[in-house]
Design a protein around this motif. Sequence first.
Motif, PDB file in Angstrom:
ATOM      1  N   UNK A  92       0.848  -1.199   0.000  1.00  0.00           N
ATOM      2  CA  UNK A  92       0.000   0.000   0.000  1.00  0.00           C
ATOM      3  C   UNK A  92       0.879   1.243   0.000  1.00  0.00           C
ATOM      4  N   UNK A  93       0.321   2.328  -0.523  1.00  0.00           N
ATOM      5  CA  UNK A  93       1.045   3.598  -0.524  1.00  0.00           C
ATOM      6  C   UNK A  93       1.375   3.997   0.908  1.00  0.00           C
ATOM      7  N   UNK A  94       2.491   4.680   1.057  1.00  0.00           N
ATOM      8  CA  UNK A  94       2.858   5.150   2.397  1.00  0.00           C
ATOM      9  C   UNK A  94       1.924   6.281   2.805  1.00  0.00           C
TER      10      UNK A  94
ATOM     11  N   UNK B 276      10.808  10.589   3.460  1.00  0.00           N
ATOM     12  CA  UNK B 276      11.137  10.349   2.049  1.00  0.00           C
ATOM     13  C   UNK B 276      11.703   8.948   1.839  1.00  0.00           C
ATOM     14  N   UNK B 277      12.501   8.476   2.775  1.00  0.00           N
ATOM     15  CA  UNK B 277      13.092   7.133   2.648  1.00  0.00           C
ATOM     16  C   UNK B 277      12.002   6.062   2.658  1.00  0.00           C
TER      17      UNK B 277
ATOM     18  N   UNK C 224       8.684   2.128  -0.277  1.00  0.00           N
ATOM     19  CA  UNK C 224       7.368   1.612  -0.674  1.00  0.00           C
ATOM     20  C   UNK C 224       7.249   1.610  -2.192  1.00  0.00           C
ATOM     21  N   UNK C 225       7.686   2.667  -2.844  1.00  0.00           N
ATOM     22  CA  UNK C 225       7.634   2.728  -4.320  1.00  0.00           C
ATOM     23  C   UNK C 225       8.487   1.621  -4.945  1.00  0.00           C
ATOM     24  N   UNK C 226       9.646   1.369  -4.357  1.00  0.00           N
ATOM     25  CA  UNK C 226      10.513   0.301  -4.870  1.00  0.00           C
ATOM     26  C   UNK C 226       9.831  -1.061  -4.699  1.00  0.00           C
TER      27      UNK C 226
ATOM     28  N   UNK D  15       7.144  -1.397  -7.266  1.00  0.00           N
ATOM     29  CA  UNK D  15       7.694  -1.670  -8.600  1.00  0.00           C
ATOM     30  C   UNK D  15       8.062  -3.153  -8.739  1.00  0.00           C
ATOM     31  N   UNK D  16       8.653  -3.720  -7.697  1.00  0.00           N
ATOM     32  CA  UNK D  16       8.986  -5.151  -7.719  1.00  0.00           C
ATOM     33  C   UNK D  16       7.709  -5.972  -7.821  1.00  0.00           C
ATOM     34  N   UNK D  17       6.699  -5.620  -7.025  1.00  0.00           N
ATOM     35  CA  UNK D  17       5.425  -6.343  -7.049  1.00  0.00           C
ATOM     36  C   UNK D  17       4.808  -6.251  -8.439  1.00  0.00           C
TER      37      UNK D  17
END
Length: 165
Positions: free
Chosen positions: A49-51, A57-58, A63-65, A68-70
């Motif tokens: 889920x989105x942060x 920022x980290x 979460x975005x990384x 992207x893998x998912x």
Amino acid sequence: MSESYKILIFPESQQLGQANWQNWKAKILAIVRVRKLYGYFVGTITRPVDSSPGAPAATVEAVRAAQAVWDDQDQLAATIIITNIIDLASSGLNIDEGRTACQIWTQLTALREKRDQLTVMNAEDYLKACKWQTGMDIHSHIAELRRRLRVARDVGLIRSGSLKS
């Protein structure tokens, strides 16, 4: 972040057609288990889920990384299904952009698991009609009986492994 993946595409004779659901399903499930993609098929591996707003920022970047893998893994799982169907246009599947592997698998399973009682009854009659008669070549008869057993298994009349072919 996208990587290059080798997609296993079955020979056309082994791709999903009109009468090979049980065999095809067993092979596809074996492949996705080995590739650690089974959870994408059944929905147990869900997209992160989105942060929350205001997260560091980290955390947002992590979460975005993970997303992207998912996304890559889910697309790989969906591609394994889609590329191993002989006639995708007549399969009845909705493969619109954005559909997950789980959504595609769930729809395909629902379509194929509907055991049409008439199809099963016809397969049973087809199998029972294979009778050896005096004067017939026994080897040809056994080959025909095995072929009919495969048809019976593919429509779900006989569970795989319940009879030796």
